[in-house]
Design a protein around this motif. Structure first.
Motif, PDB file in Angstrom:
ATOM      1  N   CYS A   1       0.810  -1.218   0.000  1.00 31.57           N
ATOM      2  CA  CYS A   1       0.000   0.000   0.000  1.00 31.57           C
ATOM      3  C   CYS A   1       0.848   1.274   0.000  1.00 31.57           C
ATOM      4  O   CYS A   1       0.557   2.209  -0.733  1.00 31.57           O
ATOM      5  CB  CYS A   1      -0.906   0.013   1.228  1.00 31.57           C
ATOM      6  N   GLU A   2       1.874   1.305   0.829  1.00 33.38           N
ATOM      7  CA  GLU A   2       2.689   2.509   0.952  1.00 33.38           C
ATOM      8  C   GLU A   2       3.304   2.907  -0.380  1.00 33.38           C
ATOM      9  O   GLU A   2       3.324   4.071  -0.747  1.00 33.38           O
ATOM     10  CB  GLU A   2       3.784   2.277   1.990  1.00 33.38           C
ATOM     11  N   ARG A   3       3.778   1.942  -1.131  1.00 32.49           N
ATOM     12  CA  ARG A   3       4.459   2.233  -2.395  1.00 32.49           C
ATOM     13  C   ARG A   3       3.514   2.810  -3.454  1.00 32.49           C
ATOM     14  O   ARG A   3       3.918   3.640  -4.259  1.00 32.49           O
ATOM     15  CB  ARG A   3       5.127   0.970  -2.915  1.00 32.49           C
ATOM     16  N   VAL A   4       2.254   2.367  -3.475  1.00 35.59           N
ATOM     17  CA  VAL A   4       1.321   2.861  -4.489  1.00 35.59           C
ATOM     18  C   VAL A   4       0.543   4.077  -4.015  1.00 35.59           C
ATOM     19  O   VAL A   4      -0.282   4.606  -4.745  1.00 35.59           O
ATOM     20  CB  VAL A   4       0.345   1.765  -4.970  1.00 35.59           C
ATOM     21  N   GLY A   5       0.800   4.531  -2.790  1.00 35.56           N
ATOM     22  CA  GLY A   5       0.099   5.713  -2.288  1.00 35.56           C
ATOM     23  C   GLY A   5      -1.356   5.431  -1.963  1.00 35.56           C
ATOM     24  O   GLY A   5      -2.227   6.285  -2.137  1.00 35.56           O
ATOM     25  N   CYS A   6      -1.646   4.250  -1.490  1.00 35.00           N
ATOM     26  CA  CYS A   6      -3.012   3.822  -1.177  1.00 35.00           C
ATOM     27  C   CYS A   6      -3.662   4.769  -0.166  1.00 35.00           C
ATOM     28  O   CYS A   6      -3.103   5.041   0.899  1.00 35.00           O
ATOM     29  CB  CYS A   6      -2.954   2.397  -0.628  1.00 35.00           C
ATOM     30  N   ALA A   7      -4.849   5.267  -0.492  1.00 33.93           N
ATOM     31  CA  ALA A   7      -5.571   6.180   0.392  1.00 33.93           C
ATOM     32  C   ALA A   7      -5.931   5.506   1.711  1.00 33.93           C
ATOM     33  O   ALA A   7      -5.882   6.135   2.771  1.00 33.93           O
ATOM     34  CB  ALA A   7      -6.823   6.701  -0.301  1.00 33.93           C
ATOM     35  N   ALA A   8      -6.295   4.232   1.668  1.00 33.58           N
ATOM     36  CA  ALA A   8      -6.636   3.507   2.902  1.00 33.58           C
ATOM     37  C   ALA A   8      -5.410   3.418   3.814  1.00 33.58           C
ATOM     38  O   ALA A   8      -5.522   3.580   5.036  1.00 33.58           O
ATOM     39  CB  ALA A   8      -7.162   2.112   2.573  1.00 33.58           C
ATOM     40  N   TRP A   9      -4.253   3.199   3.250  1.00 35.06           N
ATOM     41  CA  TRP A   9      -3.029   3.137   4.044  1.00 35.06           C
ATOM     42  C   TRP A   9      -2.735   4.505   4.664  1.00 35.06           C
ATOM     43  O   TRP A   9      -2.363   4.599   5.827  1.00 35.06           O
ATOM     44  CB  TRP A   9      -1.859   2.687   3.159  1.00 35.06           C
ATOM     45  N   ARG A  10      -2.916   5.576   3.886  1.00 36.55           N
ATOM     46  CA  ARG A  10      -2.622   6.931   4.375  1.00 36.55           C
ATOM     47  C   ARG A  10      -3.613   7.404   5.426  1.00 36.55           C
ATOM     48  O   ARG A  10      -3.240   8.058   6.388  1.00 36.55           O
ATOM     49  CB  ARG A  10      -2.631   7.929   3.217  1.00 36.55           C
ATOM     50  N   GLN A  11      -4.903   7.118   5.229  1.00 36.48           N
ATOM     51  CA  GLN A  11      -5.940   7.735   6.057  1.00 36.48           C
ATOM     52  C   GLN A  11      -6.698   6.756   6.948  1.00 36.48           C
ATOM     53  O   GLN A  11      -7.490   7.186   7.773  1.00 36.48           O
ATOM     54  CB  GLN A  11      -6.949   8.443   5.145  1.00 36.48           C
ATOM     55  N   GLY A  12      -6.475   5.466   6.757  1.00 41.77           N
ATOM     56  CA  GLY A  12      -7.288   4.484   7.457  1.00 41.77           C
ATOM     57  C   GLY A  12      -8.584   4.262   6.675  1.00 41.77           C
ATOM     58  O   GLY A  12      -8.852   4.963   5.693  1.00 41.77           O
ATOM     59  N   TRP A  13      -9.382   3.294   7.089  1.00 40.50           N
ATOM     60  CA  TRP A  13     -10.610   2.998   6.359  1.00 40.50           C
ATOM     61  C   TRP A  13     -11.584   2.241   7.239  1.00 40.50           C
ATOM     62  O   TRP A  13     -11.228   1.734   8.297  1.00 40.50           O
ATOM     63  CB  TRP A  13     -10.313   2.201   5.087  1.00 40.50           C
ATOM     64  N   ASP A  14     -12.832   2.218   6.795  1.00 41.33           N
ATOM     65  CA  ASP A  14     -13.889   1.462   7.457  1.00 41.33           C
ATOM     66  C   ASP A  14     -14.308   0.308   6.560  1.00 41.33           C
ATOM     67  O   ASP A  14     -14.406   0.469   5.347  1.00 41.33           O
ATOM     68  CB  ASP A  14     -15.133   2.330   7.699  1.00 41.33           C
ATOM     69  N   SER A  15     -14.546  -0.847   7.166  1.00 40.94           N
ATOM     70  CA  SER A  15     -15.165  -1.976   6.469  1.00 40.94           C
ATOM     71  C   SER A  15     -16.456  -2.291   7.206  1.00 40.94           C
ATOM     72  O   SER A  15     -16.440  -2.557   8.411  1.00 40.94           O
ATOM     73  CB  SER A  15     -14.258  -3.208   6.481  1.00 40.94           C
ATOM     74  N   THR A  16     -17.559  -2.232   6.487  1.00 46.35           N
ATOM     75  CA  THR A  16     -18.867  -2.504   7.077  1.00 46.35           C
ATOM     76  C   THR A  16     -19.339  -3.873   6.600  1.00 46.35           C
ATOM     77  O   THR A  16     -19.359  -4.126   5.392  1.00 46.35           O
ATOM     78  CB  THR A  16     -19.882  -1.419   6.657  1.00 46.35           C
ATOM     79  N   VAL A  17     -19.707  -4.729   7.545  1.00 43.08           N
ATOM     80  CA  VAL A  17     -20.172  -6.067   7.192  1.00 43.08           C
ATOM     81  C   VAL A  17     -21.501  -6.356   7.886  1.00 43.08           C
ATOM     82  O   VAL A  17     -21.790  -5.840   8.970  1.00 43.08           O
ATOM     83  CB  VAL A  17     -19.130  -7.162   7.543  1.00 43.08           C
ATOM     84  N   ASP A  18     -22.284  -7.175   7.256  1.00 46.57           N
ATOM     85  CA  ASP A  18     -23.572  -7.619   7.802  1.00 46.57           C
ATOM     86  C   ASP A  18     -23.386  -9.044   8.293  1.00 46.57           C
ATOM     87  O   ASP A  18     -23.398  -9.994   7.516  1.00 46.57           O
ATOM     88  CB  ASP A  18     -24.652  -7.541   6.727  1.00 46.57           C
TER      89      ASP A  18
END
Length: 144
Positions: free
Chosen positions: A33-50
């Protein structure tokens, strides 16, 4: 196909170096992630599951017991589970990139008279090489 516009050469081919960047379109490489500049890696992210569904229950179990990632867990009013992941850790995507070749060869569009060429493995090295050559060119020009 139209020929590219080129200024006429002011000297012989051996007086030139050609710097180019090429991609190998047939070679995709997994990368982090770091090498491709992944937004989730930079800012964190949410995963919503049912978790009421089989797939959601499997996803939640994987996140909790196998993912190895740091997260906070919350429930929504709709009964969904939200996993909030901190920045700086690998996301769940499989990033792929096509590695570039940073090339320097003697000569110009008319040919490579010496047959010498060089492949830099890092863009930073290629840029530094090009800046050094431009610096020599500028200094030679200044001297006359």
């Amino acid at each position: 196909m139209t020929e590219p516009f080129r200024l006429p050469a002011a000297g012989p081919a051996q007086a030139y170096q050609t710097f180019s960047v090429r991609s190998r379109p047939d070679q995709a490489v997994r990368t982090v992630c770091e090498r491709v500049g992944c937004a989730a890696w930079r800012q964190g992210w949410d995963s919503t599951v049912d978790e009421r569904t089989e797939l959601g229950a499997q996803q939640a179990a994987y996140i909790r017991h196998q993912s190895g990632r740091t997260f906070r867990e919350m429930r929504t009013d709709a009964g969904l589970t939200v996993f909030r992941f901190e920045s700086g850790q690998r996301c769940f995507a499989e990033h792929q990139t096509r590695p570039e070749l940073y090339l320097v060869r003697d000569g110009d569009y008319r040919g490579n008279p010496t047959g010498r060429s060089r492949v830099h493995t890092r863009a930073e090295d290629w840029v530094e090489h090009m800046q050094e050559e431009f610096g020599r060119f500028t200094e030679d020009r200044r001297r006359g």
